[in-house]
Design an enzyme around this catalytic site. Structure first.
Site, short mmCIF file in Angstrom:
data_model
loop_
_atom_site.label_atom_id
_atom_site.label_comp_id
_atom_site.label_asym_id
_atom_site.label_seq_id
_atom_site.Cartn_x
_atom_site.Cartn_y
_atom_site.Cartn_z
N GLU A 278 1.70 1.71 -3.45
CA GLU A 278 0.87 2.65 -4.20
C GLU A 278 0.56 4.00 -3.66
O GLU A 278 0.94 4.93 -5.15
CB GLU A 278 -0.93 1.89 -4.14
N HIS A 279 1.26 4.36 -2.80
CA HIS A 279 1.30 5.94 -2.88
C HIS A 279 2.40 6.80 -3.59
O HIS A 279 1.82 7.39 -3.53
CB HIS A 279 1.37 6.00 -1.31
N GLU B 42 -3.42 7.81 7.46
CA GLU B 42 -4.62 6.98 6.71
C GLU B 42 -5.26 6.14 7.03
O GLU B 42 -6.09 5.45 7.90
CB GLU B 42 -4.46 6.66 5.43
N HIS C 40 0.77 -0.98 0.09
CA HIS C 40 0.14 0.32 0.01
C HIS C 40 0.82 1.25 -0.16
O HIS C 40 0.98 2.01 -0.26
CB HIS C 40 -1.69 -0.25 1.24
#
Length: 455
Positions: A73-74, A150, A70
């Site tokens: 992904e950023h 997040e 993840h």
């Protein structure tokens, strides 16, 4: 002759469904570097959904670097050798499109929705960041703070997601589904830009990717564009992954999560089979129908009895998805009404499954439920983006997009006896993990989510 509305609706849906499934099949081509390209033509509107799916997700991570899929992904939006940080998104917006990405347990995907004449431009952007992503230490330091925030906002400050994180950690003791997709906070705090780069260099390759394009396009033209922009990227020797099997559960597991919340909540997760062989498997389809019997429409059993009639629950539900790379869970859940405890609701939820196990379902109920279930499966593909999503999810989970319609055919053949059989076999204590939310007093109103969250 008189018809009840549900019976009439079921009859109409069953008759109409064959027409809905008669669509042009998707076409497939594999580039010389191993990248699979799948195109679903749909000429109803001059728009296109373009997606790149990498067969890599949190299930492939190891202790110490959970959350790296993840985090990468950023970083995919933070610049390449030709684009500055944020320029990817700015260019898509300038083209009139929208874009985002998501990471799951099983895969990571990136998408754009765009007017059809702009397809080549976004395809070139995706190829650029597959091949020439830049890993800037300062950009990573800023972005990992966004990821940690997040995690706080979407999990640690939200009682239900926090409960499900604990539930998965308890239900899966050996399989990496034990870990949250976003990662454990300690791993995020100690993650480095080198961790993200290693992940990208290891897994982000054309032979580990699937391009899915749906919309107002010509498949042959898309294949040519894919060859032009992705065909030049060299394949990589991918690491050999080892099986990660979850050992048999040998007794009920129970956890309690205390968190600020308005209401108590309980979730019961039973180990259930994953769809592996579309033609030979039976139980995954029967479990999908059972889930619909319990919670597949507004007047399904759980809502009708526990919420509306007996009023012992404010909400009650069932969920099961049989498409995954790893093991799956059949979940019963609910919020008890005032005067009902979570222990009581737990027993009442199980009693509804036991009622199916003992009494079965009538042919009329089965027909109605299957019509609702199959129609839902078909209607979710009505959008161009929905078609691309379903193709990508099937492929990235180890199944074939060619089997999408076949899974609907198999759902139609499920019998009342098969539904009763799975209700008898998969809901014992030995496969069960129960998670109970004990509400603590609500704190002050939480701050809004930070800017920079991608999805």
């Amino acid at each position: 002759m008189k018809f009840s509305f549900p019976a009439l609706l079921s009859t109409l849906l069953i008759g109409f469904l064959p027409l809905l499934t008669q669509a042009e099949p998707a076409l497939e081509h594999t580039l010389s570097n191993g990248m699979k390209v799948i195109v679903k033509e749909d000429h109803r509107a001059p728009t296109v959904a373009h997606m790149i799916w990498y067969r890599i997700g949190s299930t492939d991570e190891v202790n110490g670097t959970t959350g790296v899929a993840h985090a990468l992904e950023h970083m995919m939006f933070k610049g390449t050798k030709t684009l500055k940080p944020g320029e990817f998104s700015a260019r898509v917006a300038a083209l009139g499109g929208r874009e985002n990405a998501f990471t799951s347990k099983d895969y990571t995907a990136y998408f754009q929705q765009i007017e059809k004449s702009r397809l080549e431009k976004v395809m070139a952007l995706e190829a650029d960041r597959m091949a020439s992503l830049v890993f800037d230490k300062e950009e990573f330091a800023k972005e990992i703070r966004v990821v940690m925030e997040e995690r706080r906002w979407r999990t640690e400050d939200q009682p239900i997601p926090l409960l499900y994180e604990a539930l998965n950690a308890a239900a899966f003791s050996a399989h990496p589904y034990h870990h949250p997709v976003v990662g454990w906070m300690s791993d995020l705090q100690n993650m480095t830009v080198e961790d993200a780069k290693v992940w990208h260099d290891r897994w982000y390759a054309p032979n580990n990717a699937i391009m899915v394009v749906s919309g107002d396009v010509n498949a042959r033209a898309v294949f040519a564009l894919a060859e032009k922009h992705f065909g030049r990227i060299q394949a990589k020797k991918l690491p050999r992954t080892k099986p990660q099997e979850e050992p048999p559960q040998k007794g009920l597991r129970r956890i309690v999560v205390k968190a600020p919340a308005e209401n108590p909540y309980v979730a019961l997760a039973f180990k259930a089979p994953t769809l592996r062989d579309v033609e030979k498997d039976v139980d995954p389809y029967a479990l999908e129908v059972l889930s619909a019997v319990l919670d597949g429409y507004d007047n399904a059993r759980l809502n009708a009895k526990l919420v509306r009639t007996d009023r012992v629950a404010n909400s009650a539900g069932a969920s099961y998805s049989n498409v995954a790379r790893g093991p799956v869970l059949f979940v019963l859940d609910g919020v008890p009404a005032q005067g009902t405890t979570t222990d009581q609701l737990e027993k009442l939820l199980r009693a509804e499954v036991e009622r199916v196990a003992k009494e079965g379902v009538s042919e009329e109920e089965l027909k109605r439920v299957k019509a609702q279930l199959v129609a839902g499966q078909v209607y979710k593909r009505d959008s161009i983006f929905g078609q691309a999503m379903e193709i990508g999810m099937m492929e990235a989970s180890g199944l074939s997009h060619r089997d999408i319609d076949r899974t609907i055919d198999k759902l139609k053949t499920v019998t009342a006896q098969q539904v009763q059989d799975v209700a008898r076999r998969y809901f014992s204590d030995d496969t069960l993990t129960v998670a109970t939310l004990v509400p603590l007093p609500l704190s002050e109103k939480k701050a809004p989510p930070p800017s920079g969250l991608r999805h």
